[in-house]
Design a protein around this motif. Structure first.
Motif, PDB file in Angstrom:
ATOM      1  N   ARG A 150       0.867  -1.178   0.000  1.00 19.09           N
ATOM      2  CA  ARG A 150       0.000   0.000   0.000  1.00 19.09           C
ATOM      3  C   ARG A 150       0.899   1.221   0.000  1.00 19.09           C
ATOM      4  O   ARG A 150       1.620   1.475   0.971  1.00 19.09           O
ATOM      5  CB  ARG A 150      -0.921  -0.044   1.209  1.00 19.09           C
ATOM      6  N   VAL A 151       0.879   1.957  -1.091  1.00 19.84           N
ATOM      7  CA  VAL A 151       1.895   2.955  -1.381  1.00 19.84           C
ATOM      8  C   VAL A 151       1.284   4.355  -1.377  1.00 19.84           C
ATOM      9  O   VAL A 151       0.200   4.576  -1.930  1.00 19.84           O
ATOM     10  CB  VAL A 151       2.546   2.686  -2.760  1.00 19.84           C
ATOM     11  N   ARG A 152       2.029   5.277  -0.771  1.00 17.76           N
ATOM     12  CA  ARG A 152       1.641   6.691  -0.782  1.00 17.76           C
ATOM     13  C   ARG A 152       2.835   7.519  -1.210  1.00 17.76           C
ATOM     14  O   ARG A 152       3.932   7.364  -0.659  1.00 17.76           O
ATOM     15  CB  ARG A 152       1.165   7.121   0.608  1.00 17.76           C
ATOM     16  N   ALA A 153       2.649   8.377  -2.193  1.00 19.92           N
ATOM     17  CA  ALA A 153       3.710   9.286  -2.613  1.00 19.92           C
ATOM     18  C   ALA A 153       3.714  10.491  -1.679  1.00 19.92           C
ATOM     19  O   ALA A 153       2.769  11.283  -1.664  1.00 19.92           O
ATOM     20  CB  ALA A 153       3.505   9.726  -4.055  1.00 19.92           C
ATOM     21  N   ARG A 154       4.781  10.605  -0.898  1.00 23.73           N
ATOM     22  CA  ARG A 154       4.891  11.718   0.046  1.00 23.73           C
ATOM     23  C   ARG A 154       5.403  12.978  -0.626  1.00 23.73           C
ATOM     24  O   ARG A 154       5.163  14.092  -0.155  1.00 23.73           O
ATOM     25  CB  ARG A 154       5.811  11.334   1.204  1.00 23.73           C
ATOM     26  N   GLU A 155       6.133  12.803  -1.719  1.00 22.68           N
ATOM     27  CA  GLU A 155       6.689  13.946  -2.445  1.00 22.68           C
ATOM     28  C   GLU A 155       6.791  13.563  -3.912  1.00 22.68           C
ATOM     29  O   GLU A 155       7.279  12.487  -4.263  1.00 22.68           O
ATOM     30  CB  GLU A 155       8.075  14.312  -1.902  1.00 22.68           C
ATOM     31  N   VAL A 156       6.312  14.449  -4.769  1.00 22.59           N
ATOM     32  CA  VAL A 156       6.427  14.271  -6.215  1.00 22.59           C
ATOM     33  C   VAL A 156       7.056  15.542  -6.770  1.00 22.59           C
ATOM     34  O   VAL A 156       6.419  16.596  -6.808  1.00 22.59           O
ATOM     35  CB  VAL A 156       5.055  14.024  -6.875  1.00 22.59           C
ATOM     36  N   GLY A 157       8.328  15.455  -7.151  1.00 23.79           N
ATOM     37  CA  GLY A 157       9.030  16.605  -7.685  1.00 23.79           C
ATOM     38  C   GLY A 157       8.939  16.620  -9.205  1.00 23.79           C
ATOM     39  O   GLY A 157       9.118  15.592  -9.849  1.00 23.79           O
ATOM     40  N   ARG A 158       8.650  17.779  -9.753  1.00 25.53           N
ATOM     41  CA  ARG A 158       8.501  17.892 -11.200  1.00 25.53           C
ATOM     42  C   ARG A 158       9.487  18.911 -11.765  1.00 25.53           C
ATOM     43  O   ARG A 158       9.824  19.895 -11.115  1.00 25.53           O
ATOM     44  CB  ARG A 158       7.064  18.274 -11.576  1.00 25.53           C
ATOM     45  N   ARG A 159       9.909  18.625 -12.992  1.00 26.56           N
ATOM     46  CA  ARG A 159      10.805  19.536 -13.699  1.00 26.56           C
ATOM     47  C   ARG A 159      10.472  19.495 -15.184  1.00 26.56           C
ATOM     48  O   ARG A 159      10.392  18.421 -15.780  1.00 26.56           O
ATOM     49  CB  ARG A 159      12.268  19.127 -13.488  1.00 26.56           C
ATOM     50  N   ARG A 160      10.227  20.658 -15.757  1.00 26.42           N
ATOM     51  CA  ARG A 160       9.938  20.777 -17.187  1.00 26.42           C
ATOM     52  C   ARG A 160       8.808  19.852 -17.619  1.00 26.42           C
ATOM     53  O   ARG A 160       8.855  19.201 -18.657  1.00 26.42           O
ATOM     54  CB  ARG A 160      11.195  20.508 -18.014  1.00 26.42           C
ATOM     55  N   GLY A 161       7.780  19.798 -16.768  1.00 22.90           N
ATOM     56  CA  GLY A 161       6.595  19.049 -17.117  1.00 22.90           C
ATOM     57  C   GLY A 161       6.634  17.567 -16.820  1.00 22.90           C
ATOM     58  O   GLY A 161       5.623  16.870 -16.988  1.00 22.90           O
ATOM     59  N   GLY A 162       7.787  17.053 -16.366  1.00 22.63           N
ATOM     60  CA  GLY A 162       7.894  15.635 -16.058  1.00 22.63           C
ATOM     61  C   GLY A 162       8.249  15.408 -14.607  1.00 22.63           C
ATOM     62  O   GLY A 162       8.704  16.320 -13.903  1.00 22.63           O
ATOM     63  N   VAL A 163       8.046  14.185 -14.139  1.00 21.66           N
ATOM     64  CA  VAL A 163       8.378  13.832 -12.763  1.00 21.66           C
ATOM     65  C   VAL A 163       9.878  13.595 -12.664  1.00 21.66           C
ATOM     66  O   VAL A 163      10.440  12.804 -13.423  1.00 21.66           O
ATOM     67  CB  VAL A 163       7.602  12.590 -12.311  1.00 21.66           C
ATOM     68  N   ALA A 164      10.523  14.277 -11.727  1.00 18.90           N
ATOM     69  CA  ALA A 164      11.973  14.178 -11.552  1.00 18.90           C
ATOM     70  C   ALA A 164      12.360  13.580 -10.210  1.00 18.90           C
ATOM     71  O   ALA A 164      13.535  13.270  -9.995  1.00 18.90           O
ATOM     72  CB  ALA A 164      12.618  15.556 -11.709  1.00 18.90           C
TER      73      ALA A 164
END
Length: 311
Positions: free
Chosen positions: A118-132
């Motif tokens: 059971r997974v939770r994304a605590r942080e999603v960093g984006r750069r230039r429209g994509g996930v980094a």
């Protein structure tokens, strides 16, 4: 691309996710069987642990704790590609990984085990429209029973960025890995096959040279330009066992930080020292890997030294 592919074991098994989605060459090493989205940045990933595994083998009627780590690791590319639309060819760069588990939930009886992440994304960093960058937290259950908790953070590099980051080492054909030195006795680190030993003797009982066998079918499932993270976790486990003289010791937790790449063409030195005990009295050790003057990774290992039951 199809979502599912047949697992290529000799005996018929239910389908797993396509091997490309978990960055595996050998379909028999795919552990994940599916995934679904629960909500914004929340997912369930299903997995099946085989009744036994050639490398992550059942010992003393317990599944291998590092099978948990390989299961979690396979979820990184699966969710990156499927849930966050990361293109194939991008590189996932491990930064941190921590886990703890209940060893009683590792019981094995020869049958496959169904596991759910059971997974939770605590942080999603984006750069230039994509996930980094992704930072993920896991609650892991086995047939409805709590098994483990884990967390990890990794960055995602486009091919051109990765080539700049790695320089000439991005060219796998140009790398000349150093030969694997003779191993410590397999029994001293809880292994049966010497080919699965990743430590070689050094000058003290708490220091070893990392054995890097690029022909190992599991640890080097496909060519890479650096020492894989799973090999470094296995080295931490074997070092903890060797340092304590407990080859049957069960690792119940790790807290790992990957500081830089461990290169294939230079020796890596592994050291382990006891740092204390956890609240349950289990031994804690600090394991580090160094190349030259640099620490490539550090890992806090918790080792249950209780005498195991029958094999």
């Amino acid at each position: 691309m199809p979502k599912l592919s047949a697992h290529d074991r000799t005996a018929p098994t239910p389908p797993t996710v396509a091997r490309q989605l978990v960055h595996k060459h050998h379909a028999a090493e795919v552990l994940l069987t599916g995934w679904r989205r629960l909500g914004q940045d929340r997912f369930v990933v299903s997995a099946r642990w085989p009744g036994n595994h050639g490398f992550y083998a059942v010992r003393h009627s317990r599944h291998d704790p590092l099978l948990l780590s390989e299961t979690v690791r396979q979820s990184f590319p699966l969710l990156a590609h499927e849930a966050y639309d990361v293109p194939f060819g991008h590189h996932l760069v491990w930064e941190t990984y921590a886990w703890r588990l209940d060893p009683l939930a590792l019981r094995a009886d020869g049958s496959d085990a169904e596991v759910e992440l059971r997974v939770r994304a605590r942080e999603v960093g984006r750069r230039r429209g994509g996930v980094a960058l992704l930072s993920l937290a896991y609650d892991v259950v086995r047939e409805g029973i709590p098994l483990a908790a884990a967390s990890s953070r990794f960055t995602i590099q486009a091919p051109a960025v990765y080539r700049r980051l790695r320089g000439t080492r991005a060219d796998q054909a140009a790398i000349r890995p150093i030969p694997a030195p003779p191993a410590v006795p397999a029994a001293s680190v809880g292994r049966e096959d010497p080919c699965d030993v990743v430590l070689a003797p050094a000058d003290t009982g708490e220091r070893w040279q990392l054995r890097v066998d690029t022909g190992h079918r599991v640890l080097f499932d496909h060519p890479v330009d650096h020492v894989p993270g799973m090999l470094l976790l296995e080295a931490a486990r074997q070092a903890a066992r060797a340092a304590r003289g407990r080859p049957a010791g069960c690792v119940t937790a790790m807290d790992t930080r990957f500081h830089r790449y461990a290169e294939l063409d230079a020796p890596t030195w592994i050291e382990a020292r006891r740092t204390g005990a956890d609240a349950a009295g289990r031994t804690r050790l600090a394991v580090t890997g160094r190349q030259g003057d640099h620490t490539v990774y550090s890992c806090a290992v918790t080792l249950d030294e209780t005498k195991p039951g029958p094999r």
